[in-house]
Scaffold this motif. Structure first.
Motif, PDB file in Angstrom:
ATOM      1  N   CYS A  59      52.368  55.893  51.183  1.00 49.13           N
ATOM      2  CA  CYS A  59      53.848  56.044  51.433  1.00 49.13           C
ATOM      3  C   CYS A  59      54.302  57.099  50.425  1.00 49.13           C
ATOM      4  O   CYS A  59      55.125  58.018  50.616  1.00 49.13           O
ATOM      5  N   ARG A  60      53.676  56.954  49.245  1.00 47.85           N
ATOM      6  CA  ARG A  60      54.262  57.731  48.018  1.00 47.85           C
ATOM      7  C   ARG A  60      53.765  59.164  48.371  1.00 47.85           C
ATOM      8  O   ARG A  60      54.558  60.153  47.982  1.00 47.85           O
ATOM      9  N   GLU A  61      52.633  59.435  48.757  1.00 48.16           N
ATOM     10  CA  GLU A  61      52.149  60.602  49.162  1.00 48.16           C
ATOM     11  C   GLU A  61      52.865  61.579  50.085  1.00 48.16           C
ATOM     12  O   GLU A  61      53.077  62.625  50.155  1.00 48.16           O
ATOM     13  N   ALA A  62      53.383  60.765  51.205  1.00 47.30           N
ATOM     14  CA  ALA A  62      54.029  61.186  52.270  1.00 47.30           C
ATOM     15  C   ALA A  62      55.467  61.429  52.217  1.00 47.30           C
ATOM     16  O   ALA A  62      56.491  61.846  53.101  1.00 47.30           O
ATOM     17  N   GLY A  63      56.164  60.926  50.803  1.00 50.99           N
ATOM     18  CA  GLY A  63      57.399  60.780  50.553  1.00 50.99           C
ATOM     19  C   GLY A  63      58.260  59.670  51.392  1.00 50.99           C
ATOM     20  O   GLY A  63      59.547  59.824  51.619  1.00 50.99           O
ATOM     21  N   TYR A  64      57.669  58.594  51.933  1.00 48.14           N
ATOM     22  CA  TYR A  64      58.064  57.459  52.468  1.00 48.14           C
ATOM     23  C   TYR A  64      58.424  56.490  51.575  1.00 48.14           C
ATOM     24  O   TYR A  64      57.938  56.393  50.555  1.00 48.14           O
ATOM     25  N   ASP A 116      50.531  71.647  53.022  1.00 48.74           N
ATOM     26  CA  ASP A 116      51.124  71.158  51.852  1.00 48.74           C
ATOM     27  C   ASP A 116      51.379  69.665  52.413  1.00 48.74           C
ATOM     28  O   ASP A 116      51.933  68.659  51.618  1.00 48.74           O
ATOM     29  N   GLY A 117      51.088  69.116  53.403  1.00 48.79           N
ATOM     30  CA  GLY A 117      51.195  67.868  53.996  1.00 48.79           C
ATOM     31  C   GLY A 117      52.755  67.406  54.624  1.00 48.79           C
ATOM     32  O   GLY A 117      52.667  66.347  54.977  1.00 48.79           O
ATOM     33  N   VAL A 118      53.259  68.371  54.820  1.00 45.08           N
ATOM     34  CA  VAL A 118      54.637  68.260  55.503  1.00 45.08           C
ATOM     35  C   VAL A 118      54.219  68.218  57.006  1.00 45.08           C
ATOM     36  O   VAL A 118      53.869  69.057  57.604  1.00 45.08           O
ATOM     37  N   VAL A 119      54.914  67.033  57.638  1.00 48.49           N
ATOM     38  CA  VAL A 119      54.833  67.145  59.133  1.00 48.49           C
ATOM     39  C   VAL A 119      55.855  67.958  59.786  1.00 48.49           C
ATOM     40  O   VAL A 119      57.084  67.821  59.304  1.00 48.49           O
ATOM     41  N   GLU A 120      55.500  68.889  60.638  1.00 50.73           N
ATOM     42  CA  GLU A 120      56.320  69.580  61.519  1.00 50.73           C
ATOM     43  C   GLU A 120      56.300  69.007  63.020  1.00 50.73           C
ATOM     44  O   GLU A 120      55.431  69.117  63.440  1.00 50.73           O
ATOM     45  N   GLN A 121      57.563  68.755  63.091  1.00 52.07           N
ATOM     46  CA  GLN A 121      57.761  68.389  64.443  1.00 52.07           C
ATOM     47  C   GLN A 121      58.001  69.671  65.606  1.00 52.07           C
ATOM     48  O   GLN A 121      58.789  70.309  65.217  1.00 52.07           O
ATOM     49  N   GLN A 122      57.274  69.546  66.668  1.00 50.75           N
ATOM     50  CA  GLN A 122      57.579  70.607  67.517  1.00 50.75           C
ATOM     51  C   GLN A 122      58.408  70.010  68.903  1.00 50.75           C
ATOM     52  O   GLN A 122      57.872  69.168  69.603  1.00 50.75           O
ATOM     53  N   GLY A 123      59.521  70.418  68.950  1.00 42.53           N
ATOM     54  CA  GLY A 123      60.317  69.930  70.032  1.00 42.53           C
ATOM     55  C   GLY A 123      60.849  68.699  70.032  1.00 42.53           C
ATOM     56  O   GLY A 123      61.256  68.274  71.216  1.00 42.53           O
ATOM     57  N   VAL A 124      60.841  67.854  69.006  1.00 41.08           N
ATOM     58  CA  VAL A 124      61.335  66.553  68.928  1.00 41.08           C
ATOM     59  C   VAL A 124      62.802  66.470  68.182  1.00 41.08           C
ATOM     60  O   VAL A 124      62.691  67.043  67.193  1.00 41.08           O
ATOM     61  N   HIS A 138      54.512  53.101  62.271  1.00 34.22           N
ATOM     62  CA  HIS A 138      55.956  52.987  62.649  1.00 34.22           C
ATOM     63  C   HIS A 138      56.820  52.971  61.134  1.00 34.22           C
ATOM     64  O   HIS A 138      56.454  52.625  60.118  1.00 34.22           O
ATOM     65  N   SER A 139      57.889  53.931  61.443  1.00 34.81           N
ATOM     66  CA  SER A 139      58.853  53.919  60.318  1.00 34.81           C
ATOM     67  C   SER A 139      60.300  53.873  60.873  1.00 34.81           C
ATOM     68  O   SER A 139      60.622  54.163  61.964  1.00 34.81           O
ATOM     69  N   LEU A 140      61.222  53.740  60.080  1.00 37.23           N
ATOM     70  CA  LEU A 140      62.483  53.786  60.305  1.00 37.23           C
ATOM     71  C   LEU A 140      63.329  54.908  59.434  1.00 37.23           C
ATOM     72  O   LEU A 140      62.917  55.288  58.359  1.00 37.23           O
ATOM     73  N   GLU A 141      64.082  55.630  59.991  1.00 43.32           N
ATOM     74  CA  GLU A 141      64.964  56.629  59.500  1.00 43.32           C
ATOM     75  C   GLU A 141      66.306  55.980  58.900  1.00 43.32           C
ATOM     76  O   GLU A 141      67.118  55.566  60.000  1.00 43.32           O
ATOM     77  N   ILE A 142      66.582  55.840  57.693  1.00 43.67           N
ATOM     78  CA  ILE A 142      67.752  55.209  57.199  1.00 43.67           C
ATOM     79  C   ILE A 142      68.408  55.900  56.250  1.00 43.67           C
ATOM     80  O   ILE A 142      67.924  56.125  55.350  1.00 43.67           O
ATOM     81  N   ALA A 143      69.619  56.441  56.621  1.00 42.95           N
ATOM     82  CA  ALA A 143      70.435  57.132  55.517  1.00 42.95           C
ATOM     83  C   ALA A 143      69.596  58.674  54.915  1.00 42.95           C
ATOM     84  O   ALA A 143      69.723  58.233  53.763  1.00 42.95           O
ATOM     85  N   GLY A 144      68.809  59.130  55.814  1.00 40.78           N
ATOM     86  CA  GLY A 144      68.025  60.198  55.319  1.00 40.78           C
ATOM     87  C   GLY A 144      66.727  59.828  54.528  1.00 40.78           C
ATOM     88  O   GLY A 144      66.256  60.614  54.040  1.00 40.78           O
ATOM     89  N   ARG A 145      66.463  58.481  54.548  1.00 42.50           N
ATOM     90  CA  ARG A 145      64.948  57.763  54.134  1.00 42.50           C
ATOM     91  C   ARG A 145      64.121  57.602  55.111  1.00 42.50           C
ATOM     92  O   ARG A 145      64.789  56.927  56.267  1.00 42.50           O
ATOM     93  N   THR A 146      62.869  57.826  54.930  1.00 40.67           N
ATOM     94  CA  THR A 146      61.928  57.249  56.069  1.00 40.67           C
ATOM     95  C   THR A 146      61.330  55.937  55.389  1.00 40.67           C
ATOM     96  O   THR A 146      60.545  56.011  54.443  1.00 40.67           O
ATOM     97  N   VAL A 147      61.666  54.864  55.814  1.00 39.25           N
ATOM     98  CA  VAL A 147      61.113  53.629  55.490  1.00 39.25           C
ATOM     99  C   VAL A 147      60.058  52.965  56.491  1.00 39.25           C
ATOM    100  O   VAL A 147      59.955  52.759  57.715  1.00 39.25           O
TER     101      VAL A 147
END
Length: 147
Positions: free
Chosen positions: A66-71, A111-119, A18-27
């Motif tokens: 979190c560091r590796e995922a950019g969170y 490269d480990g980036v999550v690509e969302q399909q249709g979300v 579970h994460s929150l999107e806050i002002a462009g950050r994933t927390v």
């Protein structure tokens, strides 16, 4: 130190945190107290979110993830009292959430980036001011008073 996180489909290939999107950050919220994590999970469930599992994990492992995922990892200490609107999201989830009905359809590129399909993300976090509802505001104040 052990922290508690909220996981969806824990132990499966489609496990998600579970994460929150806050002002462009994933927390990602790391709860020090299991009761706080379980209460937050219950609030998510009440919003018709998929039911998360509270898992105790080593804080260093979660910080590394979190560091590796950019969170951004945010520890919610026992007795935490929010001091601003952003911190209030750490005590109760936002009323408008991302559509997670097909979150399992996400793919991870090489490269480990999550690509969302249709979300499509819903309006979320503090970027827009929600409409005020006196009844909900009063309920929110009473719930915060319990903490």
């Amino acid at each position: 130190m052990r922290v508690h996180v909220l996981l969806f489909d824990a132990g499966t290939d489609s496990e998600g945190i579970h994460s929150l999107e806050i002002a462009g950050r994933t927390v990602v919220l790391l709860f020090e107290n299991i009761d706080d994590a379980e209460r937050y999970a219950g609030l998510l469930e009440a919003q018709d979110f998929p039911v998360p599992t509270v898992e105790a994990l080593d804080r260093e492992d979660v910080d590394l993830f979190c560091r590796e995922a950019g969170y951004e990892a945010r520890v919610i200490e026992s007795g935490f009292v929010p001091s601003n609107d952003e911190e209030r999201l750490f005590m109760a989830p936002p009323q408008i959430n991302r559509d997670v009905s097909n979150w399992k359809d996400d793919t991870v590129s090489d490269d480990g980036v999550v690509e969302q399909q249709g979300v499509e993300p819903a309006r979320q976090g503090l970027e827009t001011e929600p409409e005020s509802n006196p009844e909900l505001d009063e309920l929110r104040r009473r719930l915060e008073g319990l903490l």
